[in-house]
Each structure stands twice: as C-alpha cells, then as structure tokens.
Design a protein around this motif. Structure first.
Motif, short mmCIF file in Angstrom:
data_model
loop_
_atom_site.label_atom_id
_atom_site.label_comp_id
_atom_site.label_asym_id
_atom_site.label_seq_id
_atom_site.Cartn_x
_atom_site.Cartn_y
_atom_site.Cartn_z
N ILE A 171 22.51 -3.40 -0.39
CA ILE A 171 23.53 -2.98 0.57
C ILE A 171 24.89 -3.17 -0.09
CG2 ILE A 171 24.60 -3.43 2.81
CD1 ILE A 171 21.94 -4.53 3.80
N PRO A 172 25.73 -2.14 -0.17
CA PRO A 172 27.07 -2.35 -0.70
C PRO A 172 27.79 -3.44 0.09
CG PRO A 172 26.64 -0.01 -0.39
CD PRO A 172 25.51 -0.75 0.27
N GLU A 173 28.56 -4.23 -0.60
CA GLU A 173 29.15 -5.41 0.04
C GLU A 173 30.02 -5.06 1.25
OE1 GLU A 173 31.57 -9.49 -1.13
OE2 GLU A 173 31.10 -8.01 -2.69
N LYS A 174 30.61 -3.88 1.27
CA LYS A 174 31.45 -3.52 2.41
C LYS A 174 30.65 -3.39 3.70
CE LYS A 174 31.36 1.48 1.47
NZ LYS A 174 32.19 2.66 1.17
N HIS A 175 29.31 -3.31 3.58
CA HIS A 175 28.44 -3.23 4.77
C HIS A 175 27.67 -4.53 5.03
CE1 HIS A 175 29.33 1.00 5.09
NE2 HIS A 175 28.78 1.29 3.93
N SER A 215 0.82 -1.21 0.00
CA SER A 215 0.00 0.00 0.00
C SER A 215 0.86 1.26 0.00
CB SER A 215 -0.89 0.01 1.25
OG SER A 215 -0.08 0.17 2.42
N ASP A 216 0.22 2.38 -0.32
CA ASP A 216 0.92 3.67 -0.29
C ASP A 216 1.44 3.98 1.11
OD1 ASP A 216 0.41 3.99 -2.96
OD2 ASP A 216 -1.30 5.35 -2.69
N LYS A 217 0.68 3.60 2.12
CA LYS A 217 1.09 3.86 3.50
C LYS A 217 2.41 3.14 3.82
CE LYS A 217 -0.43 3.39 8.32
NZ LYS A 217 -1.47 2.86 9.23
N ILE A 218 2.49 1.87 3.42
CA ILE A 218 3.71 1.10 3.66
C ILE A 218 4.87 1.70 2.87
CG2 ILE A 218 4.83 -1.14 3.23
CD1 ILE A 218 2.22 -2.49 4.07
N MET A 219 4.61 2.07 1.62
CA MET A 219 5.68 2.62 0.78
C MET A 219 6.15 3.98 1.27
SD MET A 219 6.47 0.21 -1.17
CE MET A 219 7.72 1.14 -2.06
N ASP A 220 5.24 4.76 1.85
CA ASP A 220 5.65 6.05 2.43
C ASP A 220 6.62 5.83 3.59
OD1 ASP A 220 4.10 7.43 0.63
OD2 ASP A 220 2.43 7.79 2.03
N HIS A 221 6.29 4.85 4.43
CA HIS A 221 7.20 4.48 5.53
C HIS A 221 8.56 4.06 4.96
CE1 HIS A 221 8.94 2.06 8.83
NE2 HIS A 221 9.15 1.16 7.88
N PHE A 222 8.52 3.21 3.96
CA PHE A 222 9.74 2.69 3.35
C PHE A 222 10.62 3.83 2.81
CE2 PHE A 222 11.70 1.22 -0.69
CZ PHE A 222 12.61 0.32 -0.16
N GLN A 223 10.01 4.72 2.05
CA GLN A 223 10.77 5.82 1.45
C GLN A 223 11.41 6.69 2.53
OE1 GLN A 223 11.42 5.95 -1.60
NE2 GLN A 223 9.84 4.81 -2.67
N ALA A 224 10.66 6.96 3.61
CA ALA A 224 11.18 7.80 4.69
C ALA A 224 12.38 7.16 5.38
CB ALA A 224 10.07 8.08 5.71
N GLU A 225 12.33 5.82 5.57
CA GLU A 225 13.42 5.13 6.25
C GLU A 225 14.64 4.93 5.34
OE1 GLU A 225 13.53 4.43 9.41
OE2 GLU A 225 11.48 5.12 9.77
N VAL A 226 14.38 4.76 4.05
CA VAL A 226 15.47 4.49 3.10
C VAL A 226 16.28 5.75 2.79
CG1 VAL A 226 15.89 4.00 0.63
CG2 VAL A 226 14.50 2.43 2.00
N LYS A 227 15.63 6.89 2.72
CA LYS A 227 16.28 8.12 2.26
C LYS A 227 17.59 8.43 2.99
CE LYS A 227 15.49 13.00 1.30
NZ LYS A 227 14.61 14.17 1.45
N PRO A 228 17.60 8.48 4.34
CA PRO A 228 18.87 8.82 5.01
C PRO A 228 19.96 7.78 4.78
CG PRO A 228 17.18 8.20 6.63
CD PRO A 228 16.49 8.36 5.32
N LYS A 229 19.58 6.51 4.62
CA LYS A 229 20.57 5.46 4.40
C LYS A 229 21.16 5.55 2.99
CE LYS A 229 19.35 2.06 7.89
NZ LYS A 229 19.00 3.06 8.86
N LEU A 230 20.36 5.99 2.03
CA LEU A 230 20.90 6.23 0.68
C LEU A 230 21.90 7.39 0.72
CD1 LEU A 230 17.63 5.92 -1.47
CD2 LEU A 230 19.56 4.34 -1.49
N GLU A 231 21.57 8.41 1.48
CA GLU A 231 22.46 9.57 1.58
C GLU A 231 23.78 9.20 2.26
OE1 GLU A 231 19.96 12.31 3.67
OE2 GLU A 231 18.82 12.88 1.86
N GLU A 232 23.71 8.26 3.24
CA GLU A 232 24.93 7.81 3.93
C GLU A 232 25.74 6.82 3.10
OE1 GLU A 232 24.48 6.54 8.12
OE2 GLU A 232 22.42 7.27 7.94
N GLY A 233 25.11 6.23 2.08
CA GLY A 233 25.79 5.21 1.28
C GLY A 233 25.68 3.81 1.85
#
Length: 345
Positions: free
Chosen positions: A327-331, A298-316
C-alpha cells in the motif's frame, strides 16, 4: 508464578524449531507481577533450553510508574537491554482521559531515568486523536519525544472500547467522540514529522531510527514462529497453529503444578492464513511476498486474490514493487480497510 512459568518453558521447549533466540520479550504486567530477580531467573531458565543470538534483543514492557530508581538500578544488572514504555502522552488531560496511573511529569522523568541507567534502546507508546488533544498538542508531544532522543515510537489512534469509562463519558456528553478526520490529519503529521527527524516508518503504527526496529514485533509481521510463556501469552508455530494460555493466574498455576499446559489452540484454515498474511503484510514497508503467496495457496484462492487486487492496482491504492504487494504510504491510514477488501470470507 515463577515456578509455573519455568515449568511451562520446560514442557514447551521443543515447540520452537529455531533454538537460537533473537528476541525475548517480557510483556503485559511483568514489572508488577515479577521482581527483577525473578526476571533474571527466567532469562537464565531460557538459556537452559535455547541459545541466545550474540546481539539478542531482550525487552521489558513497563509503565512509567513502574520505572522508579530502585527498579531501574536492579534491572540494569540483568541482560534486559530494551524498554518499551507505555507513555501514551506527555499531557495531563490526555492521561486522565485514558485512566493512566502515571502523570505527565512521570512520563518524561521515567524516560530520563532509564537513560541515566544505561537504557538507550527505548520504545514509547503514544496515542493520537484524543478528544482532549488537538494538532498543536500533538505537535508538542512529538517535539518532546524528539527532545528526549527516543529511537522507537509506536503510535495508535485512540479507540473507544465498549464498557469503558471513556465510552460512558462520551454517551453522557462529558467528552466528544474522537473524530476520524482529525486522527487522519494527526497520523500523517506524525509520519512526516518523524521522517524529517531520521525515523523510518516501517509499519503503519511503528517508527524507528535505523537499527532500532523492534525484533519482537517484526517476527509477528514476517510470520515467524514465537513461543509465549505465562498467563494470556500467545504462541504461533509459523505455519498453521496458534495457541494461547488461560488468562486466570490461579488456573494457570494450578494446571502447571501437575505439569498440565494451561492453553488452548486452533488450527488455522487456509482462509485464516491467507487473511492474516494479507492483513499483516500490507501494514508494513515489506508488503506481501507474492511468490510466497503463490507457493502457499491454491489456484482457487489466488484467482480470488488476483480478481480483488486488479481494480486496486488500477486505482493506485495498491502497488507491486519487486514482487511484493504494498500500500503506498499516503494510503496507510486506511490500510486495514484496504486489506479487508481482499479477504476470503
């Protein structure tokens, strides 16, 4: 037991949508419970209800002490074409700590015997991060594996389970507790070493030469349906139902004697399904298919997902490649923790 398993297979034959099997797996204590003739009989029984892919992978899970010459000679006359051997280590101190029945010499000789009888598609389990080990011993374990020409390796960090002899020894100061930093070091050495020797690191704990990925485990990791027959066996319909058989052998046999399935099942909620797809996908080189995720939830689940993923994408810590979240293999050593941060709770 054989009759009960055949009865269960007959009763559950329509649970699989795909009637062509690409993998058949005999796991757990199979070699000590069933004879080779009984294993062969179960394969014939499966052919009554399903067709086999032309290059089906038929795996038998066994411990080194199961694989004596007589057993392997008989097994070579069956369609079994892959062995998964619970080696754990080629060092005596490690095996004693893990309370294994086999010796270090049996660990090596069982692999050589299997190869002598024509079993080239072998997988072995290896444990790292043991208090009785260190990086130098771990290097020797891995060198031995390469020397033995094993094409698939499953490798796990030693964990201290509650109410085990290991936990008791640690509490009494007889052995030291496994250290995460040492396990981390050995994990990355393992990955680099095996890649240097032609292995592909295709799941956090699994490494294979090209063409030797485990079909059985890959089905789990790609959310495909599977049917488990026998005590304790688990099944999944590929969507939202997971089931498991009772563990007690006698109870299992008694139920099937009256054609009653000895299983329980649960309906997986959307949250359960989401968490599983995230956990499993992020442990593999394939990652999580973002298109499948968007189509399924659902959109609700995907909104949660996008919010949690965003900072981790920015951190790499997470990356997106060809519409797959990875997940990059080094992690990878921290994969389960990274995935759990994205869970719905």
């Amino acid at each position: 037991m054989l009759h009960a398993m055949k009865t269960e297979m007959m009763l559950r034959k329509d649970e699989l949508q795909n009637k062509t099997l690409r993998s058949l797996y005999f796991g757990g204590g199979t070699p000590s419970i069933l004879s080779v003739d009984e294993i062969h009989s179960l394969i014939d029984e499966a052919l009554r209800y399903f067709s086999f892919d032309k290059d089906i992978e038929i795996t038998l899970e066994a411990n080194p002490d199961d694989l004596d010459q007589q057993f392997l000679k008989q097994l070579a006359g069956t369609p079994v074409n892959r062995l998964s051997i619970g080696t754990q280590s080629f060092f005596e101190e490690d095996l004693r700590l893990m309370n294994r029945a086999h010796s270090a010499s049996e660990a090596e000789s069982s692999i050589k015997r299997a190869q002598d009888f024509g079993f080239e598609n072998l997988s072995i389990d290896l444990i790292y991060g043991s208090p009785t080990s260190n990086l130098e011993i771990w290097k020797e374990n891995l060198n031995k594996t390469i020397e033995l020409e094993v094409p698939h390796i499953s490798s796990y960090a030693l964990t201290v389970e509650p109410k085990t002899a290991l936990e008791n020894w640690i509490s009494k100061g007889k052995v030291i507790s496994p250290k995460e930093e040492e396990q981390n070091r050995e994990f990355y050495y393992l990955s680099d070493f095996l890649k240097d020797h032609g292995f592909e690191h295709y799941e956090v704990s699994n490494f294979a030469k090209p063409g030797f990925y485990s079909r059985h485990n890959s089905a789990y990791w790609k959310y495909q349906e599977y049917l488990g027959i026998g005590p304790s066996a688990h099944s999944y319909n590929g969507f939202d139902v997971r089931s498991w058989n009772v563990a007690n052998n006698l109870q299992y046999i008694k139920k099937l004697a009256v054609k009653d399935l000895a299983k329980e099942e649960e309906l997986l909620s959307q949250e359960d399904q989401f968490n599983e797809m995230i956990m499993i996908g992020l442990r593999t080189i394939w990652g999580v298919d973002l298109t499948s995720l968007k189509n399924k939830f659902s959109d609700k689940i995907m909104d949660h997902f996008q919010a949690e993923v965003k900072p981790k994408l920015e951190e790499g810590i997470l990356i997106i490649e060809k519409d797959h979240l990875k997940i990059p293999e080094k992690h990878w050593f921290m994969a389960d923790g990274i995935a759990s941060d994205l869970f719905l709770v």
